[in-house]
Design an enzyme around this catalytic site. Sequence first.
Site, short mmCIF file in Angstrom:
data_model
loop_
_atom_site.label_atom_id
_atom_site.label_comp_id
_atom_site.label_asym_id
_atom_site.label_seq_id
_atom_site.Cartn_x
_atom_site.Cartn_y
_atom_site.Cartn_z
N SER A 1 1.12 -0.60 0.01
CA SER A 1 -0.11 -0.20 -0.14
C SER A 1 1.17 1.47 -0.18
O SER A 1 2.36 0.38 0.41
CB SER A 1 -0.67 0.20 1.36
N TYR B 1 -2.66 -1.89 10.03
CA TYR B 1 -2.07 -1.65 9.10
C TYR B 1 -1.61 -0.92 8.06
O TYR B 1 -0.47 -1.67 7.57
CB TYR B 1 -3.57 -0.74 8.06
#
Length: 234
Positions: A113, A126
Amino acid sequence: MPERYEDYDRVAIVTGADSGIGKACAVALAELDLTRLPEAAAVIDELADRLGGLGVLVNNAGTGLSEPFVDVSWAKWREVLAVDLDGPFLCSQRAARRMRAAGRGGRIINITSVHEHAPRVGSSAYCAAKGGLGLLTKVMAQELSADGITVNAVAPGEIATPMTGQEDVDPFTQHRPGVPVGRPGDAREVAAVVAMLASPAAAYVTGASWAVDGGMLVMGPQASALASDSWRSV
């Protein structure tokens, strides 16, 4: 080391390939529940046996959260870390052993990401998992290169997928003032980079992280929250 990188098995396994980026990437589909670890990682060997080899692994399965750091429960922290970091670690181990034993090299591609590189408020677990996966990618690249196995990360920005609440949304109709390209990405735009890294043409590319983010990272981690285009003017 294989004499020619293009000799690696052309069988690919994509984890989390039921929707979004994984579905767009998929040339082999695996329904893999990576919350059931370490047992779930055994599907890599099972699929490789069934498909007759393994040349490419795409670690795509992922989950996230949106919650202040001080409120994140241990169970939620562990769930995100298990799916986003433990899963790729275990699946990559099995894939690398397979590729090394076959002696024909291969490709491992980790979907991280932009938050591998930049923090985001409310995404503690995350960001920790994706940052960890980014560095794991680099260590794997160092250790596996002598076997002809390249390891890279692909770091998407905001992509129109179910995970971002944009299932069946045309990203070209959405406006994102804080992103230089001005819109979310399409999953197929991520898949195109994955396909390139999985190809023989990318034999000399390893240990890198490829941002597919419309320029979001050059704007900062909160770019998608900007409400106007005023930043474009000097």
